[in-house]
Design a protein around this motif. Structure first.
Motif, mmCIF file in Angstrom:
data_model
loop_
_atom_site.group_PDB
_atom_site.id
_atom_site.type_symbol
_atom_site.label_atom_id
_atom_site.label_comp_id
_atom_site.label_asym_id
_atom_site.label_seq_id
_atom_site.Cartn_x
_atom_site.Cartn_y
_atom_site.Cartn_z
ATOM 1 N N ASP A 126 36.987 12.607 42.618
ATOM 2 C CA ASP A 126 37.700 13.740 42.009
ATOM 3 C C ASP A 126 37.663 14.993 42.876
ATOM 4 O OD1 ASP A 126 34.989 14.082 41.704
ATOM 5 O OD2 ASP A 126 35.088 14.831 39.656
ATOM 6 N N LEU A 127 37.459 14.835 44.183
ATOM 7 C CA LEU A 127 37.403 15.971 45.096
ATOM 8 C C LEU A 127 38.557 15.918 46.088
ATOM 9 C CD1 LEU A 127 33.568 15.962 45.892
ATOM 10 C CD2 LEU A 127 34.777 17.407 44.256
ATOM 11 N N ASP A 128 38.917 17.056 46.628
ATOM 12 C CA ASP A 128 39.966 17.132 47.645
ATOM 13 C C ASP A 128 39.298 17.019 49.015
ATOM 14 O OD1 ASP A 128 41.897 17.841 49.503
ATOM 15 O OD2 ASP A 128 42.890 19.237 48.136
ATOM 16 N N TYR A 129 39.456 15.866 49.643
ATOM 17 C CA TYR A 129 38.746 15.620 50.889
ATOM 18 C C TYR A 129 39.444 16.182 52.122
ATOM 19 C CZ TYR A 129 35.222 13.079 48.380
ATOM 20 O OH TYR A 129 34.192 12.762 47.536
ATOM 21 N N ASP A 130 40.519 16.919 51.916
ATOM 22 C CA ASP A 130 41.055 17.728 53.009
ATOM 23 C C ASP A 130 40.313 19.055 53.086
ATOM 24 O OD1 ASP A 130 43.079 16.066 54.068
ATOM 25 O OD2 ASP A 130 44.326 16.484 52.322
ATOM 26 N N ILE A 131 39.718 19.457 51.962
ATOM 27 C CA ILE A 131 38.992 20.726 51.895
ATOM 28 C C ILE A 131 37.532 20.562 52.307
ATOM 29 C CG2 ILE A 131 38.182 22.552 50.339
ATOM 30 C CD1 ILE A 131 40.680 22.103 48.668
ATOM 31 N N VAL A 132 36.903 19.461 51.918
ATOM 32 C CA VAL A 132 35.465 19.263 52.141
ATOM 33 C C VAL A 132 35.052 19.449 53.601
ATOM 34 C CG1 VAL A 132 33.579 17.569 52.052
ATOM 35 C CG2 VAL A 132 35.109 17.851 50.082
ATOM 36 N N PRO A 133 35.756 18.854 54.589
ATOM 37 C CA PRO A 133 35.343 19.067 55.985
ATOM 38 C C PRO A 133 35.401 20.536 56.399
ATOM 39 C CG PRO A 133 36.844 17.209 55.837
ATOM 40 C CD PRO A 133 36.875 17.888 54.508
ATOM 41 N N LEU A 134 36.373 21.265 55.850
ATOM 42 C CA LEU A 134 36.484 22.694 56.167
ATOM 43 C C LEU A 134 35.281 23.463 55.631
ATOM 44 C CD1 LEU A 134 40.276 23.227 55.345
ATOM 45 C CD2 LEU A 134 39.219 22.774 57.581
ATOM 46 N N MET A 135 34.777 23.035 54.475
ATOM 47 C CA MET A 135 33.600 23.679 53.902
ATOM 48 C C MET A 135 32.361 23.382 54.744
ATOM 49 S SD MET A 135 34.348 22.949 49.851
ATOM 50 C CE MET A 135 32.814 23.716 49.329
ATOM 51 N N PHE A 136 32.228 22.145 55.202
ATOM 52 C CA PHE A 136 31.112 21.783 56.080
ATOM 53 C C PHE A 136 31.167 22.619 57.357
ATOM 54 C CE2 PHE A 136 28.889 17.738 54.829
ATOM 55 C CZ PHE A 136 29.353 17.719 53.524
ATOM 56 N N ASP A 137 32.378 22.763 57.903
ATOM 57 C CA ASP A 137 32.567 23.539 59.125
ATOM 58 C C ASP A 137 32.208 25.007 58.897
ATOM 59 O OD1 ASP A 137 33.449 23.945 61.849
ATOM 60 O OD2 ASP A 137 35.231 24.891 60.997
ATOM 61 N N ALA A 138 32.593 25.542 57.739
ATOM 62 C CA ALA A 138 32.290 26.938 57.419
ATOM 63 C C ALA A 138 30.780 27.171 57.346
ATOM 64 C CB ALA A 138 32.949 27.321 56.093
ATOM 65 N N ILE A 139 30.059 26.204 56.791
ATOM 66 C CA ILE A 139 28.596 26.323 56.722
ATOM 67 C C ILE A 139 28.009 26.332 58.124
ATOM 68 C CG2 ILE A 139 26.469 25.182 55.985
ATOM 69 C CD1 ILE A 139 28.058 24.099 53.570
ATOM 70 N N GLY A 140 28.506 25.440 58.981
ATOM 71 C CA GLY A 140 28.022 25.391 60.362
ATOM 72 C C GLY A 140 28.265 26.697 61.094
ATOM 73 N N ARG A 141 29.450 27.272 60.888
ATOM 74 C CA ARG A 141 29.771 28.547 61.527
ATOM 75 C C ARG A 141 28.866 29.664 61.007
ATOM 76 N NH1 ARG A 141 34.688 28.422 64.283
ATOM 77 N NH2 ARG A 141 35.971 26.582 63.852
ATOM 78 N N TYR A 142 28.572 29.631 59.713
ATOM 79 C CA TYR A 142 27.700 30.653 59.122
ATOM 80 C C TYR A 142 26.295 30.564 59.725
ATOM 81 C CZ TYR A 142 25.129 33.363 55.631
ATOM 82 O OH TYR A 142 24.329 34.294 55.021
ATOM 83 N N ILE A 143 25.815 29.336 59.908
ATOM 84 C CA ILE A 143 24.490 29.140 60.504
ATOM 85 C C ILE A 143 24.420 29.778 61.879
ATOM 86 C CG2 ILE A 143 22.929 27.393 61.471
ATOM 87 C CD1 ILE A 143 23.811 25.562 59.121
ATOM 88 N N MET A 144 25.488 29.566 62.681
ATOM 89 C CA MET A 144 25.506 30.129 64.027
ATOM 90 C C MET A 144 25.732 31.646 63.997
ATOM 91 S SD MET A 144 24.774 27.586 65.824
ATOM 92 C CE MET A 144 25.010 28.249 67.478
ATOM 93 N N LEU A 145 26.636 32.103 63.123
ATOM 94 C CA LEU A 145 26.939 33.534 63.046
ATOM 95 C C LEU A 145 25.721 34.342 62.633
ATOM 96 C CD1 LEU A 145 29.082 35.819 63.134
ATOM 97 C CD2 LEU A 145 29.532 35.328 60.718
ATOM 98 N N ARG A 146 25.014 33.869 61.632
ATOM 99 C CA ARG A 146 23.834 34.577 61.129
ATOM 100 C C ARG A 146 22.564 34.223 61.894
ATOM 101 N NH1 ARG A 146 24.238 37.100 56.198
ATOM 102 N NH2 ARG A 146 22.207 37.900 56.851
ATOM 103 N N GLU A 147 22.710 33.340 62.885
ATOM 104 C CA GLU A 147 21.589 32.927 63.735
ATOM 105 C C GLU A 147 20.400 32.436 62.909
ATOM 106 O OE1 GLU A 147 20.826 36.277 66.312
ATOM 107 O OE2 GLU A 147 22.630 35.909 67.495
#
Length: 205
Positions: free
Chosen positions: A149-170
């Motif tokens: 029941d999830l939109d799997y076109d969105i899920v990878p983008l969310m994973f990517d956003a978390i990864g970017r946040y980890i790097m941005l906030r160091e």
């Protein structure tokens, strides 16, 4: 095999040795701290030989990123061909990533940001792998491990956003990256699992 064939094979093996040795040194000590002199010394080769194969450290780093990305893709394909389930693959990749993180200094992540060519390569891989990841997630749905029941076109983008946040906030400066990665797996990946998927993931972890 001809002499030229032997020389070509030797040079290819040497290129791979340079890449593997350099990337281990970059991960352990940071990229900026490792000089071309250090790489040559670690390998027991002359600087001239090293510069004949790689013009500078950034080229070594770029080729290292490509080399290990290719090996990772090959490993994934082999697991798929062996008929492993998506959870088996997730767990194997998880263990591989943990092993890599254990040997990686926070200095490595700091230094990566100073190499635009490398960042461009990593960004291109993210774009190229997006559809593969979407297909993988849909396969997990078909196998009953991921929610339907999830939109799997969105899920990878969310994973990517978390990864970017980890790097941005160091976050690699504030926390052990192994713990950051574990938390990411538990909070993000486990969240898309069915009860069966969560049970299999918990058992493997």
């Amino acid at each position: 095999m001809s002499d030229s064939g032997n020389i070509s094979a030797y040079r290819q093996q040497l290129r791979e040795r340079i890449i593997e040795t350099s990337m281990r040194a970059f991960a352990a000590h940071g990229i900026r701290a490792v000089k071309m002199d250090d790489i040559a010394r670690l390998l027991g080769i002359s600087k001239r030989t090293l510069y004949e194969l790689y013009e500078n450290k950034e080229t070594v780093l770029c080729e290292g990123i490509r080399y290990f990305h290719s090996k990772s893709e090959q490993s994934m394909m082999e697991m798929v061909e062996r008929g492993k389930s998506v959870i088996d693959i997730v767990l194997e990749v998880y263990r591989q990533r943990l092993e890599e993180l254990r040997g990686t200094s926070s200095l490595f992540y700091d230094d990566l940001k100073k190499y635009p060519r490398v960042l461009s390569i990593l960004e291109e891989y993210k774009k190229r792998n997006h559809q593969h990841f979407v297909n993988f997630l849909h396969r997990g749905v078909d196998e009953g491990y991921f929610r339907s029941d999830l939109d799997y076109d969105i899920v990878p983008l969310m994973f990517d956003a978390i990864g970017r946040y980890i790097m941005l906030r160091e976050l690699y400066r504030q926390f052990d990256m192994e713990q950051v990665f574990k938390s990411l797996v538990f909070t993000s990946l486990r969240g898309i699992c069915t009860a069966m998927g969560a049970k299999a993931l918990d058992k493997g972890l």
